[in-house]
Design an enzyme around this catalytic site. Structure first.
Site, short mmCIF file in Angstrom:
data_model
loop_
_atom_site.label_atom_id
_atom_site.label_comp_id
_atom_site.label_asym_id
_atom_site.label_seq_id
_atom_site.Cartn_x
_atom_site.Cartn_y
_atom_site.Cartn_z
CE LYS A 45 -0.78 0.57 5.03
NZ LYS A 45 -0.11 1.81 5.26
CB THR A 46 4.13 2.33 1.66
OG1 THR A 46 3.51 1.88 2.89
CG2 THR A 46 4.95 3.46 1.87
CD GLU A 230 -1.97 2.21 8.19
OE1 GLU A 230 -3.06 1.49 8.19
OE2 GLU A 230 -0.86 1.50 8.28
CD GLN A 260 -3.34 -4.91 8.46
OE1 GLN A 260 -2.37 -4.95 9.12
NE2 GLN A 260 -3.40 -4.62 7.04
NE ARG A 620 1.28 -7.54 11.14
CZ ARG A 620 1.39 -6.73 10.36
NH1 ARG A 620 2.20 -5.97 9.90
NH2 ARG A 620 -0.02 -7.19 9.41
#
Length: 745
Positions: A45-46, A230, A260, A620
């Site tokens: 996403k970044t 976010e 999330q 993670r």
């Protein structure tokens, strides 16, 4: 201006798209429309956000001044600017890219007159805010024990994050009305002194935009593209601010993952993603589902888990990296077994050449870290507590240990100074300065000076109260074993009561209760004796349990936690792990009441947020995922028998490799585990060792705290004898017979 491209050279805009998959490319090249991008964990996403900005600039669809980009951390904002600078030949340093609070600060620095602020207004941090509230309470003669400053700071910030001034807060009782009155006094003081808190930055900016049409229309026209990272973590006021600053012709590019959303305790509203669909009517809903982080089995487990939540926008993570290993599940009989398994697995990972930086231990409650810290310390494995402090470095633990030091040695001046006014009892800095002068002049310790009336004036009464607390603790704990001393101390000192009044103090209470477990574990492992080495290398024994425990705590607070730059295992709460990734991940304490946490079961939507938290934990892991649990756990100073977490049952059995017998429901079957041999256990034996009073299984006994119960099993011999007692009011407890001081009922 861009440099002219040769016919054979790809354009800068085309180069930007080279490494994007199809959904990413679709998101980056969207036309001038609002859109919602569902970006799954590890889906890039970044990269999409940054490339979208670069695409708009490189194709001349926007100037740098026409873009507003909002991130949730300063680190993310800096990373975005750095990436942009490397992607396009434009000056992006002055673009409006930053956090909500950072952008609002920039706005207010420009429009300070419209906001009714001095040009040089000061931003208070949390400590400044609490200190100001304390001044207000004192000036207004308001009881600071009934209205603690930290709790009032939380009340005020919560109201502001909902967009409410004091006059808008509803109050149905005298207590809330007094809180509103303090809020009003706080606002008046801040305005008079020209200071603002973090929440005020947002609220003041929102009010200026809401009340100044010309200014609002200026920014509506200026920012034709707004990008928000976010998005699932936005709160009420942030969403309202976004709606104001976005004009009719503004394209809002919202990126987030409703699966999330784990920060409701900070005011985040996962429902804002559904509101976005209603209020902004996005022309496109794009799902980024290809994961570049984890193997397939880990993603399949995450997908299966999160499907149990309702009202999701919905997506399925996938990868082309292959299935990878099965997820390893270990169930120990005790939390000690669990910790031993984790430490042994870490050692094996090190032997396999895995860097310690790529190993993480995650836990739901910070109090769980103690056992792992202890195991890592003993194994000589460097570790770092990410986003927090080691157990014995936490403020509440240091307070408790200072009281213990005073019990052991009242002439310990450092311990005296740490807790003489904590919890607050009206002994100020001036009084302590006077006391120190008296002690210095008379050549005595602070305790001796205080007992002799050295504080003087009104402070002497408060000092006498403190001396009385310590002396009463000394009397009450005489003859008690170490864990019971610690248990009495954390209550009688007022520490537990103090933190229970704090809105954010529950975790500190859990840590204090875990200190009882630490004392119990220390006593079992060492019999209250440790060996220490002096500068010459000579060793000696400390056989006084309190002194030995204090020395043990100091040693564990030593240098095992790695210095910056040195490879170290990472330990953290699941909340702290969001946004991070590791090759090997251990998710620990997977038991009902712990994960999912007891508190969540009483909150509306709490269980679903716990499941989202578990989803974050699972995603993670890149290569190997371990899930661990214990049948019996000494947590917060009490032994508890646990039902395995429902989250384990929600994972497909075909993805799991059990390294111990799969647990049965403890409510329906005997407690004894088939996974771990217990050759010394005798649930049918008729008597216990004679040197422990001749107790027998089936006998009714009485405990000072837990009341009456029946011995239902025993294990070990001599000093290591442990019994299980089914207490009428507290259920089954596992006790060391040597320390439990049971009496025949």
């Amino acid at each position: 201006m861009f440099e002219p491209q040769s016919p054979s050279s790809p354009s800068p805009s085309a180069t930007l798209l080279d490494k994007l998959n199809e959904p990413q490319r679709t998101a980056v090249t969207l036309p001038h429309v609002s859109s919602l991008v569902l970006a799954g964990a590890g889906s890039g996403k970044t990269r999409v956000l940054t490339t979208r900005i670069a695409w708009l600039l490189s194709t001349a669809q926007s100037s740098p001044q026409g873009i507003l980009a909002v991130t949730f951390t300063n680190k993310a904002a800096k990373e975005m600017v750095t990436r942009l600078a490397s992607m396009i030949p434009l000056n992006v340093r002055n673009m409006w890219i930053g956090t909500f609070h950072g952008l609002c600060n920039r706005f207010l620095r420009i429009h300070w007159r419209e906001a009714g602020l001095p040009q040089t207004f000061t931003i208070m941090d949390t400590q400044d805010q609490v200190a100001l509230i304390k001044r207000i309470l004192k000036a207004a003669n308001i009881d600071d024990e009934k209205y603690p400053a930290k709790q009032m700071a939380w009340f005020i910030s919560s109201a502001k994050e909902e967009g409410m001034r004091a006059n808008a807060v509803e109050s149905f009782d005298d207590y809330t009305r007094k809180q509103v009155e303090i809020y009003q006094l706080y606002e008046a003081t801040c305005q008079r002194e020209g200071v603002v808190d973090f929440s005020e930055l947002m609220l003041r900016t929102y009010e200026v935009l809401a009340n100044n049409q010309a200014l609002r229309e200026h920014y509506n026209a200026r920012f034709r593209h707004i990008l928000v990272d976010e998005f699932q973590d936005t709160n009420t006021l942030q969403y309202k601010w976004l709606r104001l600053i976005a004009g009719r012709e503004t394209a809002v590019f919202a990126v987030g993952d409703d699966d999330q959303s784990i920060y409701s305790f900070r005011g985040a509203k996962v429902a804002n993603m559904q509101r976005f669909e209603h209020d902004f009517s996005p022309a496109k809903l794009i799902k980024l589902e290809q994961n570049y982080r984890s193997f397939g089995n880990i993603l399949d487990a995450a997908n299966a888990l999160i499907r149990n939540n309702n009202g999701r926008l919905g997506k399925e993570l996938w990868t082309d990296r292959g299935h990878g290993e099965a997820i390893r599940v270990f169930q120990g009989y005790s939390d000690g077994d669990e910790a031993a398994y984790v430490i042994d697995s870490v050692k094996a990972a090190i032997s396999d050449g895995i860097s310690l930086d790529e190993v993480a231990i995650l836990y739901r409650s910070n109090a769980q870290s103690r056992l792992f810290e202890h195991g890592l310390f003993n194994a000589g494995i460097a570790y770092r507590v990410y986003g927090g402090l080691r157990f014995f470095e936490r403020a509440e633990i240091k307070h408790a240990m200072a009281y213990l030091r005073l019990l052991n040695n009242p002439d310990d001046d450092n311990a005296f100074l740490r807790v003489v006014n904590f919890p607050a009892r009206g002994i100020g800095a001036k009084s302590l300065e006077n006391l120190q002068n008296v002690a210095r002049q008379s050549g005595t310790t602070l305790w001796q000076a205080a007992c002799g009336g050295g504080a003087g004036g009104r402070a002497q009464a408060a000092m006498a109260q403190f001396i009385g607390i310590v002396e009463n603790m000394r009397i009450a704990t005489k003859g008690l074993v170490l864990p019971e001393i610690v248990r009495h101390l954390i209550e009688a000192s007022g520490l537990v009561g103090h933190y229970r009044l704090d809105k954010d103090g529950q975790e500190r209470v859990e840590n204090l209760e875990e200190l009882v477990s630490a004392a119990d574990s220390f006593l079992r492992e060492t019999d209250g004796v440790i060996r220490v080495e002096d500068e010459t290398g000579a060793t000696s024994e400390i056989d006084d349990p309190i002194s030995a425990f204090l020395a043990h705590a100091s040693l564990e607070a030593g240098d095992t936690q790695a210095a910056e730059g040195r490879a170290a295992l990472q330990m953290m709460s699941v909340h702290s792990a969001k946004g991070l990734e590791f090759d090997y991940v251990f998710i620990t304490g997977l038991e009902e009441g712990l994960f999912p946490h007891d508190n969540s079961l009483n909150d509306d939507g709490g269980l679903e947020e716990e499941r989202r938290l578990m989803y974050v934990a699972v995603t993670r892991a890149k290569k190997r995922l371990h899930l661990t649990l214990a049948q019996m756990r000494m947590l917060h100073g009490q032994t508890r028998y646990n039902v395995p977490s429902r989250f384990i049952d929600e994972l497909p059995a075909t993805l799991l490799q059990w390294l111990s017998a799969k647990p049965r429901n403890f409510l329906d079957t005997p407690i004894a585990s088939e996974a771990i041999p217990r050759s010394n256990w005798s649930a049918n034996s008729h008597s216990l060792p004679r040197d422990h009073g001749g107790f027998r299984v089936g006998q009714q006994v009485r405990h000072a705290k837990f009341g009456t119960g029946v011995i239902i099993g025993a294990e070990g011999s001599g000093k290591n004898t442990q019994v299980e007692v089914n207490f009428v009011d507290f259920g089954i407890k596992r006790l060391a017979l040597e320390f439990a001081k049971l009496e025949a009922a």
